[in-house]
Design a protein around this motif. Structure first.
Motif, PDB file in Angstrom:
ATOM      1  N   VAL A   1      47.686  43.658  45.748  1.00 17.58           N
ATOM      2  CA  VAL A   1      47.071  43.165  44.507  1.00 17.58           C
ATOM      3  C   VAL A   1      47.322  44.161  43.378  1.00 17.58           C
ATOM      4  CG1 VAL A   1      44.883  42.636  43.360  1.00 17.58           C
ATOM      5  CG2 VAL A   1      45.331  41.750  45.660  1.00 17.58           C
ATOM      6  N   VAL A   2      47.109  45.442  43.662  1.00 17.52           N
ATOM      7  CA  VAL A   2      47.313  46.471  42.638  1.00 17.52           C
ATOM      8  C   VAL A   2      48.770  46.494  42.187  1.00 17.52           C
ATOM      9  CG1 VAL A   2      47.294  48.966  42.222  1.00 17.52           C
ATOM     10  CG2 VAL A   2      45.359  47.876  43.365  1.00 17.52           C
ATOM     11  N   ALA A   3      49.690  46.399  43.118  1.00 15.70           N
ATOM     12  CA  ALA A   3      51.111  46.408  42.760  1.00 15.70           C
ATOM     13  C   ALA A   3      51.452  45.246  41.830  1.00 15.70           C
ATOM     14  CB  ALA A   3      51.973  46.357  44.015  1.00 15.70           C
ATOM     15  N   LEU A   4      50.924  44.067  42.141  1.00 21.33           N
ATOM     16  CA  LEU A   4      51.236  42.898  41.318  1.00 21.33           C
ATOM     17  C   LEU A   4      50.621  42.990  39.927  1.00 21.33           C
ATOM     18  CD1 LEU A   4      50.823  40.137  44.024  1.00 21.33           C
ATOM     19  CD2 LEU A   4      52.950  40.808  42.903  1.00 21.33           C
ATOM     20  N   VAL A   5      49.369  43.421  39.854  1.00 27.52           N
ATOM     21  CA  VAL A   5      48.676  43.437  38.560  1.00 27.52           C
ATOM     22  C   VAL A   5      49.028  44.672  37.747  1.00 27.52           C
ATOM     23  CG1 VAL A   5      46.411  43.485  37.437  1.00 27.52           C
ATOM     24  CG2 VAL A   5      46.777  42.006  39.425  1.00 27.52           C
ATOM     25  N   GLU A   6      48.928  45.839  38.352  1.00 24.31           N
ATOM     26  CA  GLU A   6      49.076  47.066  37.573  1.00 24.31           C
ATOM     27  C   GLU A   6      50.512  47.566  37.467  1.00 24.31           C
ATOM     28  OE1 GLU A   6      46.204  49.965  38.808  1.00 24.31           O
ATOM     29  OE2 GLU A   6      44.535  48.632  38.300  1.00 24.31           O
ATOM     30  N   GLU A   7      51.346  47.240  38.442  1.00 24.45           N
ATOM     31  CA  GLU A   7      52.723  47.715  38.383  1.00 24.45           C
ATOM     32  C   GLU A   7      53.678  46.661  37.839  1.00 24.45           C
ATOM     33  OE1 GLU A   7      53.681  49.290  42.260  1.00 24.45           O
ATOM     34  OE2 GLU A   7      51.820  50.459  42.285  1.00 24.45           O
ATOM     35  N   ARG A   8      53.452  45.403  38.188  1.00 22.69           N
ATOM     36  CA  ARG A   8      54.345  44.329  37.729  1.00 22.69           C
ATOM     37  C   ARG A   8      53.814  43.598  36.509  1.00 22.69           C
ATOM     38  NH1 ARG A   8      56.626  41.364  43.111  1.00 22.69           N
ATOM     39  NH2 ARG A   8      57.824  43.138  43.891  1.00 22.69           N
ATOM     40  N   GLY A   9      52.564  43.841  36.149  1.00 21.54           N
ATOM     41  CA  GLY A   9      52.004  43.243  34.946  1.00 21.54           C
ATOM     42  C   GLY A   9      51.565  41.796  35.072  1.00 21.54           C
ATOM     43  N   GLU A  10      51.401  41.308  36.304  1.00 24.48           N
ATOM     44  CA  GLU A  10      50.906  39.940  36.466  1.00 24.48           C
ATOM     45  C   GLU A  10      49.422  39.903  36.139  1.00 24.48           C
ATOM     46  OE1 GLU A  10      52.031  37.731  39.909  1.00 24.48           O
ATOM     47  OE2 GLU A  10      53.896  38.849  40.135  1.00 24.48           O
ATOM     48  N   SER A  11      48.956  38.772  35.693  1.00 23.43           N
ATOM     49  CA  SER A  11      47.536  38.646  35.361  1.00 23.43           C
ATOM     50  C   SER A  11      46.723  38.461  36.643  1.00 23.43           C
ATOM     51  CB  SER A  11      47.306  37.441  34.452  1.00 23.43           C
ATOM     52  OG  SER A  11      47.502  36.240  35.181  1.00 23.43           O
ATOM     53  N   PRO A  12      45.471  38.904  36.638  1.00 18.61           N
ATOM     54  CA  PRO A  12      44.613  38.644  37.796  1.00 18.61           C
ATOM     55  C   PRO A  12      44.529  37.150  38.129  1.00 18.61           C
ATOM     56  CG  PRO A  12      43.616  40.334  36.447  1.00 18.61           C
ATOM     57  CD  PRO A  12      44.805  39.789  35.676  1.00 18.61           C
ATOM     58  N   GLN A  13      44.471  36.301  37.126  1.00 13.02           N
ATOM     59  CA  GLN A  13      44.414  34.863  37.378  1.00 13.02           C
ATOM     60  C   GLN A  13      45.712  34.370  38.017  1.00 13.02           C
ATOM     61  OE1 GLN A  13      41.650  32.678  36.803  1.00 13.02           O
ATOM     62  NE2 GLN A  13      42.931  31.556  38.245  1.00 13.02           N
TER      63      GLN A  13
ATOM     64  N   ARG B   1      48.477  32.373  42.819  1.00 11.73           N
ATOM     65  CA  ARG B   1      49.592  32.509  43.758  1.00 11.73           C
ATOM     66  C   ARG B   1      49.105  32.558  45.205  1.00 11.73           C
ATOM     67  NH1 ARG B   1      53.950  37.357  43.726  1.00 11.73           N
ATOM     68  NH2 ARG B   1      54.378  36.436  41.713  1.00 11.73           N
ATOM     69  N   TYR B   2      47.990  33.252  45.442  1.00  8.99           N
ATOM     70  CA  TYR B   2      47.491  33.444  46.804  1.00  8.99           C
ATOM     71  C   TYR B   2      46.249  32.611  47.128  1.00  8.99           C
ATOM     72  CZ  TYR B   2      50.866  37.162  47.044  1.00  8.99           C
ATOM     73  OH  TYR B   2      52.046  37.862  47.039  1.00  8.99           O
ATOM     74  N   ASP B   3      45.950  31.642  46.269  1.00 12.31           N
ATOM     75  CA  ASP B   3      44.800  30.761  46.463  1.00 12.31           C
ATOM     76  C   ASP B   3      43.521  31.572  46.665  1.00 12.31           C
ATOM     77  OD1 ASP B   3      43.515  28.302  46.606  1.00 12.31           O
ATOM     78  OD2 ASP B   3      43.704  28.206  48.794  1.00 12.31           O
ATOM     79  N   LEU B   4      43.292  32.504  45.741  1.00 20.10           N
ATOM     80  CA  LEU B   4      42.108  33.347  45.742  1.00 20.10           C
ATOM     81  C   LEU B   4      41.258  33.020  44.533  1.00 20.10           C
ATOM     82  CD1 LEU B   4      43.852  36.808  46.318  1.00 20.10           C
ATOM     83  CD2 LEU B   4      42.657  35.444  48.043  1.00 20.10           C
ATOM     84  N   ASP B   5      40.028  33.440  44.588  1.00 23.09           N
ATOM     85  CA  ASP B   5      39.187  33.405  43.410  1.00 23.09           C
ATOM     86  C   ASP B   5      39.573  34.623  42.568  1.00 23.09           C
ATOM     87  OD1 ASP B   5      36.320  32.105  42.566  1.00 23.09           O
ATOM     88  OD2 ASP B   5      36.516  34.208  41.937  1.00 23.09           O
ATOM     89  N   VAL B   6      39.570  34.497  41.264  1.00 28.12           N
ATOM     90  CA  VAL B   6      39.935  35.636  40.422  1.00 28.12           C
ATOM     91  C   VAL B   6      38.983  36.808  40.674  1.00 28.12           C
ATOM     92  CG1 VAL B   6      38.637  34.993  38.340  1.00 28.12           C
ATOM     93  CG2 VAL B   6      40.777  36.284  38.132  1.00 28.12           C
ATOM     94  N   ALA B   7      37.755  36.526  41.080  1.00 27.76           N
ATOM     95  CA  ALA B   7      36.814  37.600  41.419  1.00 27.76           C
ATOM     96  C   ALA B   7      37.327  38.402  42.616  1.00 27.76           C
ATOM     97  CB  ALA B   7      35.431  37.028  41.713  1.00 27.76           C
ATOM     98  N   ASP B   8      38.005  37.750  43.569  1.00 28.86           N
ATOM     99  CA  ASP B   8      38.593  38.470  44.706  1.00 28.86           C
ATOM    100  C   ASP B   8      39.624  39.484  44.220  1.00 28.86           C
ATOM    101  OD1 ASP B   8      37.166  36.979  46.652  1.00 28.86           O
ATOM    102  OD2 ASP B   8      38.714  35.425  46.640  1.00 28.86           O
ATOM    103  N   VAL B   9      40.437  39.076  43.283  1.00 26.61           N
ATOM    104  CA  VAL B   9      41.463  39.955  42.725  1.00 26.61           C
ATOM    105  C   VAL B   9      40.798  41.127  42.011  1.00 26.61           C
ATOM    106  CG1 VAL B   9      43.369  40.113  41.060  1.00 26.61           C
ATOM    107  CG2 VAL B   9      43.138  38.087  42.535  1.00 26.61           C
ATOM    108  N   ASN B  10      39.796  40.839  41.210  1.00 23.37           N
ATOM    109  CA  ASN B  10      39.111  41.905  40.473  1.00 23.37           C
ATOM    110  C   ASN B  10      38.377  42.856  41.412  1.00 23.37           C
ATOM    111  OD1 ASN B  10      39.974  41.199  37.872  1.00 23.37           O
ATOM    112  ND2 ASN B  10      38.445  39.585  37.769  1.00 23.37           N
ATOM    113  N   HIS B  11      37.812  42.336  42.492  1.00 26.01           N
ATOM    114  CA  HIS B  11      37.163  43.205  43.475  1.00 26.01           C
ATOM    115  C   HIS B  11      38.188  44.098  44.162  1.00 26.01           C
ATOM    116  CE1 HIS B  11      32.883  42.150  43.665  1.00 26.01           C
ATOM    117  NE2 HIS B  11      33.287  40.986  43.197  1.00 26.01           N
ATOM    118  N   ALA B  12      39.357  43.552  44.467  1.00 26.33           N
ATOM    119  CA  ALA B  12      40.413  44.356  45.084  1.00 26.33           C
ATOM    120  C   ALA B  12      40.855  45.483  44.147  1.00 26.33           C
ATOM    121  CB  ALA B  12      41.599  43.480  45.469  1.00 26.33           C
ATOM    122  N   LEU B  13      40.996  45.172  42.872  1.00 26.01           N
ATOM    123  CA  LEU B  13      41.369  46.199  41.892  1.00 26.01           C
ATOM    124  C   LEU B  13      40.290  47.274  41.794  1.00 26.01           C
ATOM    125  CD1 LEU B  13      42.785  43.858  39.117  1.00 26.01           C
ATOM    126  CD2 LEU B  13      44.114  45.411  40.573  1.00 26.01           C
TER     127      LEU B  13
END
Length: 97
Positions: A29-41, A46-58
């Motif tokens: 998750v960190v690689a996709l959002v912080e290194e590749r610049g993809e949005s949390p949404q 892409r992974y059928d997650l809740d955006v809160a899951d992504v934010n919790h992972a970050l």
């Protein structure tokens, strides 16, 4: 100070923290959002997650820097071990771009 627990990140699968109920790792998750610049949404979609899951992972990544350094060190050691075990013909080296 003790590192806080996370309700959406678990260690019950794989050898590193990941989104609970999924095989998506915190590091991924960190690689996709912080290194590749993809949005949390975008990652959530892409992974059928809740955006809160992504934010919790970050948040987990940044709340647990020591653990995440250990995870990355184990990953690098594993990559080096695999690369060292591969027998290549003389003069053939991997293409590292």
């Amino acid at each position: 100070m003790a590192e806080p627990e996370s309700r959406r990140v678990t260690h019950d699968l794989l050898d590193e923290p990941h989104v609970e109920g999924r095989r998506v790792s915190v590091r991924q998750v960190v690689a996709l959002v912080e290194e590749r610049g993809e949005s949390p949404q975008g990652v959530a979609d892409r992974y059928d997650l809740d955006v809160a899951d992504v934010n919790h992972a970050l948040a987990y990544y940044h709340d647990h820097p020591g653990e995440m350094r250990d995870v990355e060190a184990r990953r690098e050691d594993a990559i080096e071990a695999v690369e060292a075990s591969i027998e290549r013909p003389e003069g053939v080296e991997p293409d590292v771009a």
